[in-house]
Design a protein around this motif. Structure first.
Motif, PDB file in Angstrom:
ATOM      1  N   LEU A 138      12.346  17.120  27.231  1.00 36.42           N
ATOM      2  CA  LEU A 138      13.402  16.202  26.808  1.00 36.42           C
ATOM      3  C   LEU A 138      13.763  15.229  27.925  1.00 36.42           C
ATOM      4  O   LEU A 138      14.033  14.055  27.678  1.00 36.42           O
ATOM      5  CB  LEU A 138      14.632  16.996  26.373  1.00 36.42           C
ATOM      6  CG  LEU A 138      14.441  17.924  25.173  1.00 36.42           C
ATOM      7  CD1 LEU A 138      15.700  18.752  24.932  1.00 36.42           C
ATOM      8  CD2 LEU A 138      14.077  17.128  23.928  1.00 36.42           C
ATOM      9  N   SER A 139      13.748  15.725  29.150  1.00 37.40           N
ATOM     10  CA  SER A 139      14.031  14.868  30.301  1.00 37.40           C
ATOM     11  C   SER A 139      13.007  13.741  30.400  1.00 37.40           C
ATOM     12  O   SER A 139      13.353  12.582  30.638  1.00 37.40           O
ATOM     13  CB  SER A 139      14.016  15.708  31.583  1.00 37.40           C
ATOM     14  OG  SER A 139      14.190  14.890  32.714  1.00 37.40           O
ATOM     15  N   SER A 140      11.737  14.086  30.191  1.00 30.41           N
ATOM     16  CA  SER A 140      10.680  13.084  30.241  1.00 30.41           C
ATOM     17  C   SER A 140      10.802  12.086  29.094  1.00 30.41           C
ATOM     18  O   SER A 140      10.647  10.873  29.289  1.00 30.41           O
ATOM     19  CB  SER A 140       9.320  13.789  30.188  1.00 30.41           C
ATOM     20  OG  SER A 140       8.268  12.843  30.154  1.00 30.41           O
ATOM     21  N   MET A 141      11.106  12.580  27.913  1.00 27.62           N
ATOM     22  CA  MET A 141      11.213  11.713  26.747  1.00 27.62           C
ATOM     23  C   MET A 141      12.347  10.703  26.885  1.00 27.62           C
ATOM     24  O   MET A 141      12.193   9.522  26.573  1.00 27.62           O
ATOM     25  CB  MET A 141      11.421  12.545  25.486  1.00 27.62           C
ATOM     26  CG  MET A 141      10.226  13.358  25.059  1.00 27.62           C
ATOM     27  SD  MET A 141       8.863  12.311  24.491  1.00 27.62           S
ATOM     28  CE  MET A 141       7.691  13.591  24.008  1.00 27.62           C
ATOM     29  N   LEU A 142      13.496  11.187  27.361  1.00 28.58           N
ATOM     30  CA  LEU A 142      14.675  10.322  27.450  1.00 28.58           C
ATOM     31  C   LEU A 142      14.790   9.610  28.790  1.00 28.58           C
ATOM     32  O   LEU A 142      15.663   8.764  28.970  1.00 28.58           O
ATOM     33  CB  LEU A 142      15.947  11.138  27.192  1.00 28.58           C
ATOM     34  CG  LEU A 142      16.080  11.741  25.795  1.00 28.58           C
ATOM     35  CD1 LEU A 142      17.396  12.515  25.681  1.00 28.58           C
ATOM     36  CD2 LEU A 142      16.017  10.676  24.725  1.00 28.58           C
ATOM     37  N   GLN A 143      13.923   9.992  29.718  1.00 24.19           N
ATOM     38  CA  GLN A 143      13.906   9.372  31.045  1.00 24.19           C
ATOM     39  C   GLN A 143      15.241   9.511  31.761  1.00 24.19           C
ATOM     40  O   GLN A 143      15.779   8.562  32.336  1.00 24.19           O
ATOM     41  CB  GLN A 143      13.477   7.901  30.933  1.00 24.19           C
ATOM     42  CG  GLN A 143      12.061   7.727  30.355  1.00 24.19           C
ATOM     43  CD  GLN A 143      11.616   6.285  30.277  1.00 24.19           C
ATOM     44  OE1 GLN A 143      12.338   5.442  29.732  1.00 24.19           O
ATOM     45  NE2 GLN A 143      10.450   5.978  30.811  1.00 24.19           N
ATOM     46  N   VAL A 144      15.773  10.727  31.692  1.00 17.59           N
ATOM     47  CA  VAL A 144      16.962  11.089  32.454  1.00 17.59           C
ATOM     48  C   VAL A 144      16.667  12.420  33.128  1.00 17.59           C
ATOM     49  O   VAL A 144      15.715  13.119  32.769  1.00 17.59           O
ATOM     50  CB  VAL A 144      18.223  11.211  31.561  1.00 17.59           C
ATOM     51  CG1 VAL A 144      18.554   9.875  30.930  1.00 17.59           C
ATOM     52  CG2 VAL A 144      18.035  12.279  30.500  1.00 17.59           C
ATOM     53  N   SER A 145      17.474  12.777  34.100  1.00 20.44           N
ATOM     54  CA  SER A 145      17.248  14.035  34.809  1.00 20.44           C
ATOM     55  C   SER A 145      17.600  15.231  33.932  1.00 20.44           C
ATOM     56  O   SER A 145      18.175  15.086  32.844  1.00 20.44           O
ATOM     57  CB  SER A 145      18.088  14.072  36.088  1.00 20.44           C
ATOM     58  OG  SER A 145      19.459  14.231  35.771  1.00 20.44           O
ATOM     59  N   ARG A 146      17.281  16.427  34.410  1.00 21.15           N
ATOM     60  CA  ARG A 146      17.522  17.628  33.618  1.00 21.15           C
ATOM     61  C   ARG A 146      19.010  17.983  33.550  1.00 21.15           C
ATOM     62  O   ARG A 146      19.440  18.671  32.635  1.00 21.15           O
ATOM     63  CB  ARG A 146      16.724  18.801  34.187  1.00 21.15           C
ATOM     64  CG  ARG A 146      15.228  18.578  34.034  1.00 21.15           C
ATOM     65  CD  ARG A 146      14.406  19.684  34.636  1.00 21.15           C
ATOM     66  NE  ARG A 146      14.558  20.939  33.912  1.00 21.15           N
ATOM     67  CZ  ARG A 146      13.797  22.008  34.132  1.00 21.15           C
ATOM     68  NH1 ARG A 146      12.841  21.959  35.048  1.00 21.15           N
ATOM     69  NH2 ARG A 146      13.985  23.108  33.448  1.00 21.15           N
ATOM     70  N   THR A 147      19.810  17.492  34.489  1.00 24.82           N
ATOM     71  CA  THR A 147      21.243  17.819  34.468  1.00 24.82           C
ATOM     72  C   THR A 147      21.935  17.253  33.232  1.00 24.82           C
ATOM     73  O   THR A 147      22.635  17.988  32.525  1.00 24.82           O
ATOM     74  CB  THR A 147      21.933  17.325  35.752  1.00 24.82           C
ATOM     75  OG1 THR A 147      21.359  18.004  36.876  1.00 24.82           O
ATOM     76  CG2 THR A 147      23.430  17.597  35.697  1.00 24.82           C
ATOM     77  N   PRO A 148      21.798  15.961  32.901  1.00 16.52           N
ATOM     78  CA  PRO A 148      22.410  15.460  31.656  1.00 16.52           C
ATOM     79  C   PRO A 148      21.792  16.077  30.405  1.00 16.52           C
ATOM     80  O   PRO A 148      22.486  16.250  29.393  1.00 16.52           O
ATOM     81  CB  PRO A 148      22.185  13.951  31.714  1.00 16.52           C
ATOM     82  CG  PRO A 148      21.114  13.746  32.714  1.00 16.52           C
ATOM     83  CD  PRO A 148      21.245  14.844  33.706  1.00 16.52           C
ATOM     84  N   ILE A 149      20.505  16.432  30.454  1.00 17.50           N
ATOM     85  CA  ILE A 149      19.890  17.112  29.319  1.00 17.50           C
ATOM     86  C   ILE A 149      20.571  18.450  29.105  1.00 17.50           C
ATOM     87  O   ILE A 149      20.918  18.821  27.975  1.00 17.50           O
ATOM     88  CB  ILE A 149      18.378  17.310  29.555  1.00 17.50           C
ATOM     89  CG1 ILE A 149      17.645  15.973  29.556  1.00 17.50           C
ATOM     90  CG2 ILE A 149      17.792  18.256  28.509  1.00 17.50           C
ATOM     91  CD1 ILE A 149      17.660  15.254  28.224  1.00 17.50           C
ATOM     92  N   ARG A 150      20.769  19.177  30.183  1.00 17.36           N
ATOM     93  CA  ARG A 150      21.427  20.490  30.094  1.00 17.36           C
ATOM     94  C   ARG A 150      22.847  20.336  29.539  1.00 17.36           C
ATOM     95  O   ARG A 150      23.295  21.135  28.712  1.00 17.36           O
ATOM     96  CB  ARG A 150      21.454  21.133  31.473  1.00 17.36           C
ATOM     97  CG  ARG A 150      21.742  22.619  31.483  1.00 17.36           C
ATOM     98  CD  ARG A 150      21.530  23.205  32.862  1.00 17.36           C
ATOM     99  NE  ARG A 150      20.145  23.081  33.288  1.00 17.36           N
ATOM    100  CZ  ARG A 150      19.749  22.428  34.380  1.00 17.36           C
ATOM    101  NH1 ARG A 150      20.634  21.808  35.149  1.00 17.36           N
ATOM    102  NH2 ARG A 150      18.473  22.369  34.703  1.00 17.36           N
ATOM    103  N   GLU A 151      23.551  19.303  29.983  1.00 17.96           N
ATOM    104  CA  GLU A 151      24.903  19.034  29.480  1.00 17.96           C
ATOM    105  C   GLU A 151      24.884  18.735  27.983  1.00 17.96           C
ATOM    106  O   GLU A 151      25.704  19.253  27.213  1.00 17.96           O
ATOM    107  CB  GLU A 151      25.491  17.846  30.241  1.00 17.96           C
ATOM    108  CG  GLU A 151      26.850  17.384  29.743  1.00 17.96           C
ATOM    109  CD  GLU A 151      27.278  16.081  30.400  1.00 17.96           C
ATOM    110  OE1 GLU A 151      27.984  15.289  29.729  1.00 17.96           O
ATOM    111  OE2 GLU A 151      26.917  15.847  31.572  1.00 17.96           O
ATOM    112  N   LEU A 207      25.652  20.419  22.145  1.00 23.52           N
ATOM    113  CA  LEU A 207      25.059  20.597  20.818  1.00 23.52           C
ATOM    114  C   LEU A 207      25.107  22.070  20.394  1.00 23.52           C
ATOM    115  O   LEU A 207      25.315  22.378  19.218  1.00 23.52           O
ATOM    116  CB  LEU A 207      23.621  20.088  20.810  1.00 23.52           C
ATOM    117  CG  LEU A 207      23.473  18.570  20.958  1.00 23.52           C
ATOM    118  CD1 LEU A 207      22.035  18.199  21.267  1.00 23.52           C
ATOM    119  CD2 LEU A 207      23.959  17.854  19.702  1.00 23.52           C
ATOM    120  N   GLN A 208      24.936  22.956  21.356  1.00 27.81           N
ATOM    121  CA  GLN A 208      25.025  24.377  21.038  1.00 27.81           C
ATOM    122  C   GLN A 208      26.455  24.760  20.664  1.00 27.81           C
ATOM    123  O   GLN A 208      26.684  25.534  19.725  1.00 27.81           O
ATOM    124  CB  GLN A 208      24.558  25.223  22.223  1.00 27.81           C
ATOM    125  CG  GLN A 208      24.465  26.712  21.912  1.00 27.81           C
ATOM    126  CD  GLN A 208      23.831  27.503  23.042  1.00 27.81           C
ATOM    127  OE1 GLN A 208      23.738  27.027  24.177  1.00 27.81           O
ATOM    128  NE2 GLN A 208      23.387  28.715  22.742  1.00 27.81           N
TER     129      GLN A 208
END
Length: 222
Positions: free
Chosen positions: A45-58, A63-64
């Motif tokens: 997801l980080s690669s797809m959205l081109q953001v770091s893993r920290t905002p992905i984790r947030e 969503l959970q």
């Protein structure tokens, strides 16, 4: 999820990378491109959205918390699925809320509300037999129905309901017979609202939801 699809949610419209990631992933779920049971990996997801893993984790945490994602044994985080009992409960809740919305709309809908509902009926008739388009139009119709009830507490109740409906998978309107049946049901609901007949409006709205349930069960293979 492709870069092109992700780009439909513009990074510059959000104050933080976390907000952007949340909006982009939520849209993928809402539009059925991330499907129930699909595993979500932070790195991908980080690669797809081109953001770091920290905002992905947030974003995944948010969503959970909303019930759109769940943790599965030996799989990890995935798009949530609904078991048989939850689907029954969801449809029972939809019957109650949509019946109430139609009843209230018959009392309180103003000319602008009714014009919007009529316009959406026209859009439904003219729509191509494309499942995503039909799903969006159907959502617009039901949103307009709830808005026509003019009840703020009812509107608050339906947000989580809409999210849960999305988790059911492809729209039942992909079936040609159900599509025509639903259009006729929508017309009868609007006719009753315009006549200021809350009893019929509620009955037609409840029947509309109930009539979709057998097909939904068949589509889920239950």
């Amino acid at each position: 999820m492709s870069h092109d699809r992700a780009a439909t949610v513009q990074r510059g419209n959000y104050a933080s990378a976390g907000d952007f990631a949340y909006a982009a992933l939520r849209r993928e779920i809402m539009e059925g491109r991330l499907t129930r049971g699909q595993r979500l990996r932070e790195q991908e997801l980080s690669s797809m959205l081109q953001v770091s893993r920290t905002p992905i984790r947030e974003a995944l945490s948010r969503l959970q918390a909303e019930g759109l994602l769940e943790t599965l044994p030996r799989t990890g985080l995935a798009v949530a699925d609904l078991d048989d009992a939850a689907v029954v409960e969801l449809y029972e809740t939809r019957v109650a809320l949509e019946g109430t919305a139609a009843n209230l709309a018959a009392h309180y809908a103003n000319p602008r509300d009714i014009s919007l509902l009529r316009a959406l009926l026209v859009d439904e008739e003219a729509a191509p037999n494309d499942a995503p388009t039909l799903q969006l139009l159907n959502r617009a119709f039901h949103d307009a129905l709830y808005a026509a009830a003019h009840n703020r507490f009812l509107l608050k109740s339906v947000a989580a309901l809409h999210d849960a409906v999305t988790l059911l998978g492809p729209t039942t309107l992909a079936d040609p017979a159900r599509r025509e049946q639903a259009r006729a049901e929508h017309r009868r609901i609007v006719d009753a609202i315009e006549r200021r007949d809350p009893v019929v409006a509620e009955a037609e709205s409840r029947a509309h939801v109930r009539n979709a349930f057998p097909l939904r069960k068949a589509m889920r293979g239950r």
